[in-house]
Design an enzyme around this catalytic site. Structure first.
Site, PDB file in Angstrom:
ATOM      1  CB  CYS A  73      -0.903  -0.020   1.237  1.00 24.83           C
ATOM      2  SG  CYS A  73      -2.034   1.381   1.291  1.00 24.83           S
ATOM      3  CB  CYS A  95      -1.214   4.168   8.070  1.00 22.45           C
ATOM      4  SG  CYS A  95      -2.374   4.726   6.790  1.00 22.45           S
ATOM      5  CB  CYS A 123      -0.366   0.135   8.355  1.00 18.31           C
ATOM      6  SG  CYS A 123      -1.150  -1.158   7.378  1.00 18.31           S
ATOM      7  CB  CYS A 181     -14.671  -7.330   8.202  1.00 17.36           C
ATOM      8  SG  CYS A 181     -15.856  -7.078   9.492  1.00 17.36           S
ATOM      9  CB  CYS A 226     -17.971  -4.922   7.334  1.00 17.46           C
ATOM     10  SG  CYS A 226     -17.156  -3.346   7.702  1.00 17.46           S
ATOM     11  CB  CYS A 264     -17.735   0.346  10.293  1.00 16.67           C
ATOM     12  SG  CYS A 264     -16.565  -0.472  11.410  1.00 16.67           S
ATOM     13  NE  ARG A 288     -18.624  -3.557  14.378  1.00 14.72           N
ATOM     14  CZ  ARG A 288     -19.660  -4.387  14.332  1.00 14.72           C
ATOM     15  NH1 ARG A 288     -19.553  -5.593  14.816  1.00 14.72           N
ATOM     16  NH2 ARG A 288     -20.811  -3.999  13.781  1.00 14.72           N
TER      17      ARG A 288
HETATM   18  N1  SAM Z   1      -6.469   0.289   3.578  1.00 10.78           N
HETATM   19  C1  SAM Z   1      -7.705   0.602   4.156  1.00 10.78           C
HETATM   20  C2  SAM Z   1      -7.647   1.867   4.968  1.00 10.78           C
HETATM   21  O1  SAM Z   1      -6.708   2.043   5.733  1.00 10.78           O
HETATM   22  O2  SAM Z   1      -8.539   2.691   4.842  1.00 10.78           O
HETATM   23  C3  SAM Z   1      -8.326  -0.504   4.961  1.00 10.78           C
HETATM   24  C4  SAM Z   1      -7.488  -1.442   5.817  1.00 10.78           C
HETATM   25  S1  SAM Z   1      -6.720  -0.751   7.249  1.00 10.78           S
HETATM   26  C5  SAM Z   1      -5.605  -2.019   7.698  1.00 10.78           C
HETATM   27  C6  SAM Z   1      -8.000  -0.693   8.473  1.00 10.78           C
HETATM   28  C7  SAM Z   1      -7.674  -0.182   9.850  1.00 10.78           C
HETATM   29  O3  SAM Z   1      -6.981  -1.155  10.587  1.00 10.78           O
HETATM   30  C8  SAM Z   1      -6.808   1.053   9.991  1.00 10.78           C
HETATM   31  O4  SAM Z   1      -7.487   2.232   9.757  1.00 10.78           O
HETATM   32  C9  SAM Z   1      -6.364   0.946  11.434  1.00 10.78           C
HETATM   33  O5  SAM Z   1      -7.261   1.637  12.287  1.00 10.78           O
HETATM   34  C10 SAM Z   1      -6.397  -0.548  11.713  1.00 10.78           C
HETATM   35  N2  SAM Z   1      -5.037  -1.073  11.883  1.00 10.78           N
HETATM   36  C11 SAM Z   1      -4.115  -1.279  10.918  1.00 10.78           C
HETATM   37  N3  SAM Z   1      -2.954  -1.734  11.435  1.00 10.78           N
HETATM   38  C12 SAM Z   1      -3.123  -1.811  12.775  1.00 10.78           C
HETATM   39  C13 SAM Z   1      -2.289  -2.203  13.873  1.00 10.78           C
HETATM   40  N4  SAM Z   1      -1.023  -2.571  13.675  1.00 10.78           N
HETATM   41  N5  SAM Z   1      -2.806  -2.191  15.114  1.00 10.78           N
HETATM   42  C14 SAM Z   1      -4.080  -1.795  15.317  1.00 10.78           C
HETATM   43  N6  SAM Z   1      -4.920  -1.414  14.317  1.00 10.78           N
HETATM   44  C15 SAM Z   1      -4.451  -1.411  13.071  1.00 10.78           C
HETATM   45 FE1  SF4 Z   2      -2.661   1.259   3.513  1.00 14.36          FE
HETATM   46 FE2  SF4 Z   2      -2.379   0.192   5.904  1.00 14.36          FE
HETATM   47 FE3  SF4 Z   2      -2.905   2.773   5.672  1.00 14.36          FE
HETATM   48 FE4  SF4 Z   2      -4.805   0.964   5.055  1.00 14.36          FE
HETATM   49  S1  SF4 Z   2      -3.919   1.324   7.058  1.00 14.36           S
HETATM   50  S2  SF4 Z   2      -4.242   2.785   3.890  1.00 14.36           S
HETATM   51  S3  SF4 Z   2      -3.521  -0.677   4.241  1.00 14.36           S
HETATM   52  S4  SF4 Z   2      -1.048   1.737   4.942  1.00 14.36           S
END
Ligand code: SAM
Ligand code: SF4
Ligand code: DTB
Length: 350
Positions: A59, A63, A66, A103, A134, A194, A272
């Site tokens: 991606c 973030c 992530c 989901c 979802c 959500c 949740r």
């Molecule tokens: N890529 C999409 C987005 O970010 O909009 C969807 C998937 S993303 C992994 C969904 C959510 O998972 C993120 O917004 C974050 O809140 C949560 N998330 C991701 N990595 C995480 C981590 N290491 N620990 C806790 N929550 C996490």
């Molecule tokens: Fe990409 Fe992870 Fe951010 Fe979702 S949370 S947009 S998968 S970097």
């Protein structure tokens, strides 16, 4: 502080009111949250949800928490979008394990138009199995939100992640405004929103107040509010930060407080208990259920991180006297009487 009835929906919460809730003595806060929970939900039912990563890694977004970002050195390999039949096979297994919510998550900044036909087939197929659907695919245009609604998608997940003040320290490639625009497109399309975020990213109490305040003052409360505890992944900015400064890890009491304040301020929403259960004791999870959490992700994997397995969750439910929830009231057209198989398993054990 408000003396409103326990089911009053308010969108005019002030930060001061929310901070005052966080400041309550712990047992007083949990007691109040439990009262609100009981007035609005079946207190001893918790929904079992299953997560599936339909497109993992690679991606472009940054973030900081992530594992799936190209900016992280987490070792997660990028995959293509999973085929529709494999997704449906995995959904059938989840239904078999007692999940009533499925989901699907994709590591995208946003879905491309060429991905939409397959995505739509996935929604239709999972829904035909009687599960609540979802998806979380990144930012959505109004047109894409309409297409997903038309396909029958029940909820769209898009988290605000943290407070407006802390946001820029966590993500730079999309703004909080971008996120709120997507939530607005989802809401305008008539889908359930959500939206929640992550605690334990080294944020302050004031950030947690700002995070809950942003959600609780949206035009409508998100029908679903995931509260994740950061899963620290080596090679991500925040995972490495936490490894270097263990003091930044959120303590369980503060995590339960966040769940309780979300429950009190958004009485009708599903709250949740999402990522991070692996590092929580059963007692902490029980406190979260007491404080108003009514959904968990089950199965041995979240998107990329490990999770407590189905069997250990059913054993925990049995010890705590919790029943897996049938389908939730918010996904209107799904047969409300469908009993998840997990319930049957539990009843047989009684
Ligand atoms: N890529 C999409 C987005 O970010 O909009 C969807 C998937 S993303 C992994 C969904 C959510 O998972 C993120 O917004 C974050 O809140 C949560 N998330 C991701 N990595 C995480 C981590 N290491 N620990 C806790 N929550 C996490
Ligand atoms: Fe990409 Fe992870 Fe951010 Fe979702 S949370 S947009 S998968 S970097
Ligand atoms: C949400 O708020 N939590 C889920 C879901 N929405 C998609 C994701 C948690 C991801 C945990 C880290 C991982 O598995 O990589």
């Amino acid at each position: 502080m408000t003396d409103a009835p326990h089911n009053a929906i308010r969108n005019d919460w002030t930060r001061e009111e929310i901070a005052a809730l966080f400041d309550l003595p712990f047992t007083e806060l949990v007691f109040r949250a439990a009262e609100v929970h009981r007035a609005n939900h079946k207190a001893n039912e918790v929904q079992l949800s299953t997560l599936l990563s339909i497109k993992t890694g690679g991606c472009q977004e940054d973030c900081g928490y992530c594992s799936q970002s190209v900016h992280a050195k987490s070792g997660v390999k990028a995959t293509k979008l999973m085929g529709v039949s494999e997704v449906l096979q995995r959904a059938a297994q989840a239904a078999d394990q007692g999940s009533t919510r499925f989901c699907m998550g994709a590591a995208w900044r946003n879905p491309k138009d060429r991905d939409m036909p397959a995505i739509i087939e996935m929604v239709k197929g999972v829904r035909a199995m009687g599960m609540e659907t979802c998806m979380t695919l990144g930012m959505l245009t109004a047109e894409q939100a309409d297409m997903l609604k038309e396909a029958g998608l029940d909820y769209y997940n898009h988290n605000i992640d943290t407070s407006p003040e802390r946001y820029d320290d966590v993500i730079t490639t999309r703004t909080m405004e971008d996120r709120l625009d997507t939530l607005s497109n989802v809401r305008m399309a008539g889908m359930n929103v959500c939206s929640g975020g992550i605690v334990g990213m080294g944020e302050t109490r004031a950030d947690r107040v700002g995070f809950v305040h942003t959600l609780a003052t949206l035009p409508d409360h998100p029908q679903s509010v995931p509260v994740n505890a950061l899963v620290p992944v080596k090679g991500t900015v925040l995972g490495d930060m936490l490894a270097d400064t263990p003091m930044a890890k959120i303590d369980d009491v503060e995590f339960v407080r966040t769940v309780a304040v979300a429950r009190i301020t958004m009485p009708g929403s599903m709250v949740r208990l999402s990522a991070g259960r692996e590092s929580m004791s059963e007692m902490t999870q029980a406190m979260c259920f007491m404080a108003g959490a009514n959904s968990i992700f089950t199965g041995d994997k979240l998107l990329t991180a490990p999770n407590a397995g189905d069997d250990s969750d059913l054993a925990m439910f049995e010890r705590l006297g919790i029943k897996p929830m049938a389908i939730t009231e918010t996904s209107a057209d799904v047969d409300a009487s469908r009993m998840p198989k997990g319930c049957a398993k539990l009843e047989a054990a009684e």
